[in-house]
Scaffold this motif. Sequence first.
Motif, PDB file in Angstrom:
ATOM      1  N   LYS A  34       8.359  40.130  16.790  1.00  0.00           N
ATOM      2  CA  LYS A  34       9.115  38.884  16.669  1.00  0.00           C
ATOM      3  C   LYS A  34       9.733  38.856  15.279  1.00  0.00           C
ATOM      4  CE  LYS A  34       8.991  33.905  16.860  1.00  0.00           C
ATOM      5  NZ  LYS A  34       8.136  32.688  16.714  1.00  0.00           N
ATOM      6  N   GLY A  35       8.926  39.177  14.441  1.00  0.00           N
ATOM      7  CA  GLY A  35       9.423  39.117  13.026  1.00  0.00           C
ATOM      8  C   GLY A  35      10.382  40.333  12.820  1.00  0.00           C
ATOM      9  N   LEU A  36      10.446  41.408  13.345  1.00  0.00           N
ATOM     10  CA  LEU A  36      10.958  42.684  13.299  1.00  0.00           C
ATOM     11  C   LEU A  36      12.358  42.276  14.033  1.00  0.00           C
ATOM     12  CD1 LEU A  36      10.883  45.535  11.918  1.00  0.00           C
ATOM     13  CD2 LEU A  36      10.041  46.198  14.118  1.00  0.00           C
ATOM     14  N   GLY A  37      12.113  41.612  15.016  1.00  0.00           N
ATOM     15  CA  GLY A  37      13.552  41.138  15.698  1.00  0.00           C
ATOM     16  C   GLY A  37      14.375  40.276  14.872  1.00  0.00           C
ATOM     17  N   ILE A  38      13.874  39.271  14.305  1.00  0.00           N
ATOM     18  CA  ILE A  38      14.711  38.491  13.473  1.00  0.00           C
ATOM     19  C   ILE A  38      15.463  39.197  12.222  1.00  0.00           C
ATOM     20  CG2 ILE A  38      14.401  36.503  11.849  1.00  0.00           C
ATOM     21  CD1 ILE A  38      12.203  35.382  13.780  1.00  0.00           C
ATOM     22  N   ALA A  39      14.545  40.062  11.472  1.00  0.00           N
ATOM     23  CA  ALA A  39      14.929  40.836  10.625  1.00  0.00           C
ATOM     24  C   ALA A  39      16.210  41.816  11.140  1.00  0.00           C
ATOM     25  CB  ALA A  39      13.820  41.743  10.024  1.00  0.00           C
ATOM     26  N   GLY A  40      15.837  42.284  12.393  1.00  0.00           N
ATOM     27  CA  GLY A  40      17.107  43.322  12.891  1.00  0.00           C
ATOM     28  C   GLY A  40      18.312  42.452  13.166  1.00  0.00           C
ATOM     29  N   LEU A  41      18.045  41.015  13.511  1.00  0.00           N
ATOM     30  CA  LEU A  41      19.212  40.217  13.943  1.00  0.00           C
ATOM     31  C   LEU A  41      20.226  39.994  12.663  1.00  0.00           C
ATOM     32  CD1 LEU A  41      21.004  38.392  15.563  1.00  0.00           C
ATOM     33  CD2 LEU A  41      19.187  36.574  15.313  1.00  0.00           C
ATOM     34  N   ILE A  42      19.309  39.565  11.290  1.00  0.00           N
ATOM     35  CA  ILE A  42      20.004  39.127  10.247  1.00  0.00           C
ATOM     36  C   ILE A  42      20.671  40.696   9.655  1.00  0.00           C
ATOM     37  CG2 ILE A  42      19.529  38.657   7.707  1.00  0.00           C
ATOM     38  CD1 ILE A  42      17.208  36.829   8.993  1.00  0.00           C
ATOM     39  N   LEU A  43      19.986  41.584   9.557  1.00  0.00           N
ATOM     40  CA  LEU A  43      20.560  42.971   9.157  1.00  0.00           C
ATOM     41  C   LEU A  43      21.651  43.503  10.044  1.00  0.00           C
ATOM     42  CD1 LEU A  43      17.259  44.800   7.861  1.00  0.00           C
ATOM     43  CD2 LEU A  43      19.265  43.898   6.544  1.00  0.00           C
ATOM     44  N   ALA A  44      21.752  43.199  11.356  1.00  0.00           N
ATOM     45  CA  ALA A  44      22.741  43.423  12.164  1.00  0.00           C
ATOM     46  C   ALA A  44      24.216  42.842  11.793  1.00  0.00           C
ATOM     47  CB  ALA A  44      22.437  43.051  13.633  1.00  0.00           C
ATOM     48  N   ILE A  45      24.064  41.799  10.957  1.00  0.00           N
ATOM     49  CA  ILE A  45      25.337  41.225  10.472  1.00  0.00           C
ATOM     50  C   ILE A  45      25.862  42.034   9.089  1.00  0.00           C
ATOM     51  CG2 ILE A  45      26.257  39.118   9.537  1.00  0.00           C
ATOM     52  CD1 ILE A  45      24.190  37.543  11.355  1.00  0.00           C
ATOM     53  N   PHE A  46      24.848  42.304   8.342  1.00  0.00           N
ATOM     54  CA  PHE A  46      25.237  43.022   7.103  1.00  0.00           C
ATOM     55  C   PHE A  46      25.258  44.460   6.939  1.00  0.00           C
ATOM     56  CE2 PHE A  46      23.289  38.635   5.954  1.00  0.00           C
ATOM     57  CZ  PHE A  46      24.456  38.071   5.620  1.00  0.00           C
ATOM     58  N   ILE A  47      24.330  45.109   7.608  1.00  0.00           N
ATOM     59  CA  ILE A  47      24.156  46.498   7.632  1.00  0.00           C
ATOM     60  C   ILE A  47      23.928  46.787   9.188  1.00  0.00           C
ATOM     61  CG2 ILE A  47      22.829  48.548   6.649  1.00  0.00           C
ATOM     62  CD1 ILE A  47      22.019  46.691   4.464  1.00  0.00           C
ATOM     63  N   PRO A  48      24.939  47.115   9.964  1.00  0.00           N
ATOM     64  CA  PRO A  48      24.708  47.174  11.403  1.00  0.00           C
ATOM     65  C   PRO A  48      23.787  48.291  12.001  1.00  0.00           C
ATOM     66  CG  PRO A  48      26.941  46.554  10.889  1.00  0.00           C
ATOM     67  CD  PRO A  48      26.367  46.715   9.723  1.00  0.00           C
ATOM     68  N   VAL A  49      24.038  49.373  11.170  1.00  0.00           N
ATOM     69  CA  VAL A  49      23.155  50.567  11.707  1.00  0.00           C
ATOM     70  C   VAL A  49      21.717  50.234  11.565  1.00  0.00           C
ATOM     71  CG1 VAL A  49      22.723  53.019  11.295  1.00  0.00           C
ATOM     72  CG2 VAL A  49      24.894  52.226  11.265  1.00  0.00           C
ATOM     73  N   ILE A  50      21.135  49.826  10.581  1.00  0.00           N
ATOM     74  CA  ILE A  50      19.835  49.424  10.117  1.00  0.00           C
ATOM     75  C   ILE A  50      19.209  48.124  11.202  1.00  0.00           C
ATOM     76  CG2 ILE A  50      18.221  48.711   8.627  1.00  0.00           C
ATOM     77  CD1 ILE A  50      19.850  50.285   6.375  1.00  0.00           C
ATOM     78  N   GLY A  51      20.339  47.300  11.184  1.00  0.00           N
ATOM     79  CA  GLY A  51      19.904  46.276  12.063  1.00  0.00           C
ATOM     80  C   GLY A  51      19.705  46.587  13.450  1.00  0.00           C
ATOM     81  N   LEU A  52      20.569  47.546  13.966  1.00  0.00           N
ATOM     82  CA  LEU A  52      20.390  48.313  15.271  1.00  0.00           C
ATOM     83  C   LEU A  52      18.838  49.096  15.550  1.00  0.00           C
ATOM     84  CD1 LEU A  52      21.745  49.097  18.234  1.00  0.00           C
ATOM     85  CD2 LEU A  52      22.611  51.060  17.071  1.00  0.00           C
ATOM     86  N   ILE A  53      18.779  49.539  14.512  1.00  0.00           N
ATOM     87  CA  ILE A  53      17.426  50.401  14.545  1.00  0.00           C
ATOM     88  C   ILE A  53      16.426  49.470  14.594  1.00  0.00           C
ATOM     89  CG2 ILE A  53      16.046  52.113  13.198  1.00  0.00           C
ATOM     90  CD1 ILE A  53      18.549  53.335  12.195  1.00  0.00           C
ATOM     91  N   LEU A  54      15.983  48.592  13.802  1.00  0.00           N
ATOM     92  CA  LEU A  54      15.040  47.539  13.660  1.00  0.00           C
ATOM     93  C   LEU A  54      15.225  46.670  14.972  1.00  0.00           C
ATOM     94  CD1 LEU A  54      15.241  46.168  10.200  1.00  0.00           C
ATOM     95  CD2 LEU A  54      13.426  47.769  10.961  1.00  0.00           C
ATOM     96  N   SER A  55      16.115  46.299  15.459  1.00  0.00           N
ATOM     97  CA  SER A  55      16.071  45.402  16.711  1.00  0.00           C
ATOM     98  C   SER A  55      15.830  46.289  18.008  1.00  0.00           C
ATOM     99  CB  SER A  55      17.726  45.085  17.131  1.00  0.00           C
ATOM    100  OG  SER A  55      17.961  44.041  15.999  1.00  0.00           O
ATOM    101  N   ILE A  56      16.081  47.736  18.028  1.00  0.00           N
ATOM    102  CA  ILE A  56      15.546  48.376  19.122  1.00  0.00           C
ATOM    103  C   ILE A  56      14.087  48.562  18.995  1.00  0.00           C
ATOM    104  CG2 ILE A  56      15.507  50.864  20.017  1.00  0.00           C
ATOM    105  CD1 ILE A  56      18.545  50.963  19.237  1.00  0.00           C
ATOM    106  N   VAL A  57      13.656  48.717  17.828  1.00  0.00           N
ATOM    107  CA  VAL A  57      12.160  48.984  17.407  1.00  0.00           C
ATOM    108  C   VAL A  57      11.307  47.798  17.753  1.00  0.00           C
ATOM    109  CG1 VAL A  57      10.243  49.013  15.939  1.00  0.00           C
ATOM    110  CG2 VAL A  57      12.211  50.833  15.853  1.00  0.00           C
ATOM    111  N   ALA A  58      11.704  46.530  17.491  1.00  0.00           N
ATOM    112  CA  ALA A  58      11.326  45.228  18.007  1.00  0.00           C
ATOM    113  C   ALA A  58      11.216  45.067  19.216  1.00  0.00           C
ATOM    114  CB  ALA A  58      12.037  43.994  17.183  1.00  0.00           C
ATOM    115  N   LYS A  59      12.368  45.186  20.160  1.00  0.00           N
ATOM    116  CA  LYS A  59      12.502  45.262  21.433  1.00  0.00           C
ATOM    117  C   LYS A  59      11.288  46.079  22.341  1.00  0.00           C
ATOM    118  CE  LYS A  59      14.978  43.780  24.950  1.00  0.00           C
ATOM    119  NZ  LYS A  59      15.109  42.489  25.413  1.00  0.00           N
ATOM    120  N   VAL A  60      11.222  47.276  21.598  1.00  0.00           N
ATOM    121  CA  VAL A  60      10.356  48.115  22.249  1.00  0.00           C
ATOM    122  C   VAL A  60       8.905  47.693  22.121  1.00  0.00           C
ATOM    123  CG1 VAL A  60       9.210  50.380  22.252  1.00  0.00           C
ATOM    124  CG2 VAL A  60      11.582  50.346  22.231  1.00  0.00           C
ATOM    125  N   GLN A  61       8.764  47.070  21.034  1.00  0.00           N
ATOM    126  CA  GLN A  61       7.256  46.629  20.602  1.00  0.00           C
ATOM    127  C   GLN A  61       6.779  45.382  21.489  1.00  0.00           C
ATOM    128  OE1 GLN A  61       7.161  45.607  16.345  1.00  0.00           O
ATOM    129  NE2 GLN A  61       6.618  47.654  15.830  1.00  0.00           N
TER     130      GLN A  61
END
Length: 126
Positions: A34-61
Amino acid sequence: MTDPINPGEAPQPAPAVPPAYQAPVASPDSFPGKGLGIAGLILAIFIPVIGLILSIVAKVQSKKVGAKNTPATVGIVISIILIVLGIIVAIVIGVTGAALFGHIVEVCAENGPGEWTIDGVTYTCK
């Protein structure tokens, strides 16, 4: 078999495990990713590549425990959209720069070394 304390009665099954001793179940407010998903969402706006990676990891977890992770899903979508837009902008800038550079090379090739003013634009050729 009969109970030695109460003859004639069938043995009683063992009592169920009290709820306090059962394995904890993940509540909707606290699940892995959950926290990683929120961090991925925020980073998706500013650093899309890192946001994508974090969001995928959060989705898998979250998927491993069967929980829905909307911020991770939104982070994945926003990251992909912004990455594609970034690629398009980079291509447009590259094509425009190449065309401009090509025009400068053409002017210098036609006129030779020196400083030339053509249509109000000054070109310096070496």
